[in-house]
Motif scaffolding. Structure first.
Motif, short mmCIF file in Angstrom:
data_model
loop_
_atom_site.label_atom_id
_atom_site.label_comp_id
_atom_site.label_asym_id
_atom_site.label_seq_id
_atom_site.Cartn_x
_atom_site.Cartn_y
_atom_site.Cartn_z
N LYS A 23 0.81 -1.22 0.00
CA LYS A 23 0.00 0.00 0.00
C LYS A 23 0.84 1.27 0.00
O LYS A 23 0.32 2.37 0.08
CB LYS A 23 -0.94 0.00 1.21
CG LYS A 23 -1.90 -1.18 1.26
CD LYS A 23 -2.75 -1.28 0.00
CE LYS A 23 -3.74 -0.13 -0.10
NZ LYS A 23 -4.62 -0.26 -1.27
N GLY A 24 2.17 1.10 -0.08
CA GLY A 24 3.02 2.26 -0.24
C GLY A 24 3.70 2.78 1.02
O GLY A 24 4.41 3.78 0.97
N TYR A 25 3.50 2.11 2.15
CA TYR A 25 4.16 2.55 3.38
C TYR A 25 5.64 2.17 3.32
O TYR A 25 6.00 1.08 2.87
CB TYR A 25 3.51 1.91 4.60
CG TYR A 25 2.12 2.45 4.89
CD1 TYR A 25 1.94 3.55 5.71
CD2 TYR A 25 1.00 1.84 4.33
CE1 TYR A 25 0.67 4.04 5.98
CE2 TYR A 25 -0.28 2.33 4.58
CZ TYR A 25 -0.43 3.43 5.41
OH TYR A 25 -1.68 3.92 5.67
N GLU A 26 6.49 3.07 3.82
CA GLU A 26 7.92 2.82 3.81
C GLU A 26 8.43 2.59 5.23
O GLU A 26 8.01 3.29 6.17
CB GLU A 26 8.66 4.00 3.18
CG GLU A 26 8.33 4.22 1.71
CD GLU A 26 9.13 5.34 1.10
OE1 GLU A 26 9.96 5.95 1.82
OE2 GLU A 26 8.94 5.62 -0.11
N PHE A 27 9.31 1.63 5.38
CA PHE A 27 9.89 1.31 6.68
C PHE A 27 11.17 0.53 6.45
O PHE A 27 11.44 0.08 5.33
CB PHE A 27 8.92 0.50 7.54
CG PHE A 27 8.15 -0.52 6.78
CD1 PHE A 27 8.73 -1.72 6.40
CD2 PHE A 27 6.83 -0.27 6.41
CE1 PHE A 27 8.02 -2.66 5.67
CE2 PHE A 27 6.12 -1.21 5.68
CZ PHE A 27 6.71 -2.40 5.31
N ASN A 28 11.95 0.37 7.51
CA ASN A 28 13.21 -0.36 7.40
C ASN A 28 12.95 -1.84 7.66
O ASN A 28 12.79 -2.27 8.79
CB ASN A 28 14.23 0.18 8.41
CG ASN A 28 15.63 -0.37 8.16
OD1 ASN A 28 15.81 -1.58 8.07
ND2 ASN A 28 16.60 0.51 8.04
N MET A 29 12.88 -2.62 6.59
CA MET A 29 12.58 -4.04 6.70
C MET A 29 13.64 -4.80 7.48
O MET A 29 13.34 -5.75 8.19
CB MET A 29 12.41 -4.64 5.31
CG MET A 29 12.04 -6.12 5.32
SD MET A 29 10.47 -6.45 6.13
CE MET A 29 9.31 -5.94 4.87
N THR A 30 14.91 -4.36 7.36
CA THR A 30 15.99 -5.04 8.07
C THR A 30 15.76 -5.02 9.57
O THR A 30 15.89 -6.04 10.26
CB THR A 30 17.35 -4.39 7.74
OG1 THR A 30 17.59 -4.46 6.34
CG2 THR A 30 18.47 -5.10 8.49
N ARG A 31 15.42 -3.86 10.09
CA ARG A 31 15.18 -3.75 11.54
C ARG A 31 13.94 -4.55 11.96
O ARG A 31 13.92 -5.16 13.03
CB ARG A 31 15.04 -2.28 11.93
CG ARG A 31 16.35 -1.51 11.88
CD ARG A 31 16.21 -0.11 12.48
NE ARG A 31 17.50 0.51 12.69
CZ ARG A 31 18.13 1.25 11.80
NH1 ARG A 31 17.58 1.44 10.61
NH2 ARG A 31 19.30 1.79 12.07
N LEU A 32 12.92 -4.55 11.13
CA LEU A 32 11.72 -5.31 11.46
C LEU A 32 12.00 -6.81 11.48
O LEU A 32 11.53 -7.53 12.37
CB LEU A 32 10.61 -5.00 10.44
CG LEU A 32 10.00 -3.60 10.53
CD1 LEU A 32 9.03 -3.37 9.38
CD2 LEU A 32 9.30 -3.41 11.87
N VAL A 33 12.78 -7.28 10.52
CA VAL A 33 13.13 -8.71 10.48
C VAL A 33 13.98 -9.09 11.69
O VAL A 33 13.76 -10.13 12.32
CB VAL A 33 13.86 -9.05 9.17
CG1 VAL A 33 14.44 -10.46 9.23
CG2 VAL A 33 12.90 -8.93 7.99
N LEU A 34 14.96 -8.24 12.01
CA LEU A 34 15.78 -8.50 13.19
C LEU A 34 14.93 -8.56 14.45
O LEU A 34 15.12 -9.44 15.30
CB LEU A 34 16.85 -7.41 13.33
CG LEU A 34 18.12 -7.57 12.50
CD1 LEU A 34 18.99 -6.33 12.62
CD2 LEU A 34 18.91 -8.81 12.94
#
Length: 226
Positions: free
Chosen positions: A110-121
């Motif tokens: 839906k176009g939201y931006e975030f840091n996937m690396t930190r979320l995965v960690l």
């Protein structure tokens, strides 16, 4: 191992919510969908609507069914009664992890931006901590836990190895959470691989040592000379 509505219905609702979300989002999406992120958290892979919207719900459903029926086909199924609570925690942890990853994927679509690396960690760290808190309570079986030739032929090796595994998994989880504060970038895959390899080596070696020192150990079924 008994199955009851109180433990299963919440899991059905989680899986159903994933499919309902897919149905709602499906008509609003066109073109390639982000399905993979690089070590820096940037999208580097796109897939079809099926891959982006239905693959994770289907995987969640498959894993749910698998974990539900594993105790029924395990030769050590009688022991599941002794760790039914921890086993339920494992099932919920895996399912919630997949649901969380799916929710993040929908937000990215839906176009939201975030840091996937930190979320995965963060997700991996929490999962390791949860597993670390229940591993010490898992009793001998053929599918769940640290299954080596030595833990499967020595109750002492099984119990002590899983107690150590509990501490090590919790420590690894805390390390993953601490890494959120750092920009690990391209080092992320190597960090995950290195910690996993170290855990595997230590637990393998420890289970062997405990097996060697167990006077009541027995050879695994089918390994005696014919």
């Amino acid at each position: 191992m008994n199955v009851n509505w109180r433990t299963e219905v919440p899991q059905w609702l989680i899986i159903a919510a994933m499919f309902v979300a897919a149905v709602i989002v499906w008509p609003t999406v066109s073109g390639p969908i982000p399905v993979h992120w690089d070590a820096h958290g940037n999208v580097d892979g796109y897939g079809s609507k099926f891959e982006g919207l239905l693959l994770l719900p289907l995987i969640a459903l498959g894993i749910y069914v698998l974990l539900l029926f594993l105790p029924r086909i395990d030769p050590g199924r009688a022991n599941y009664v002794q760790f039914s609570g921890p086993y339920l925690v494992v099932r919920y942890a895996v399912l919630l992890l997949l649901a969380g990853l799916y929710g993040i994927t929908l937000l990215a679509i839906k176009g939201y931006e975030f840091n996937m690396t930190r979320l995965v960690l963060g997700a991996i760290g929490i999962l390791f901590i949860v597993l670390g808190n229940v591993l010490g309570k898992v009793r001998p079986n053929w599918f769940v836990g640290v299954r080596t030739p030595w833990t499967l032929s020595s109750k002492r090796s099984w119990v002590r190895t899983h107690r150590l595994a509990g501490w090590l998994f919790t420590l690894a989880g805390l390390i993953f959470l601490a890494l959120i504060a750092f920009n690990v970038g391209d080092q992320l895959p190597w960090i995950i691989l290195g910690i996993s390899a170290l855990l595997t080596f230590v637990l393998l070696a420890y289970s062997y040592v405990e097996w060697r020192n167990d006077p009541e150990k027995s050879p695994p079924s089918g390994t005696l000379p014919g």
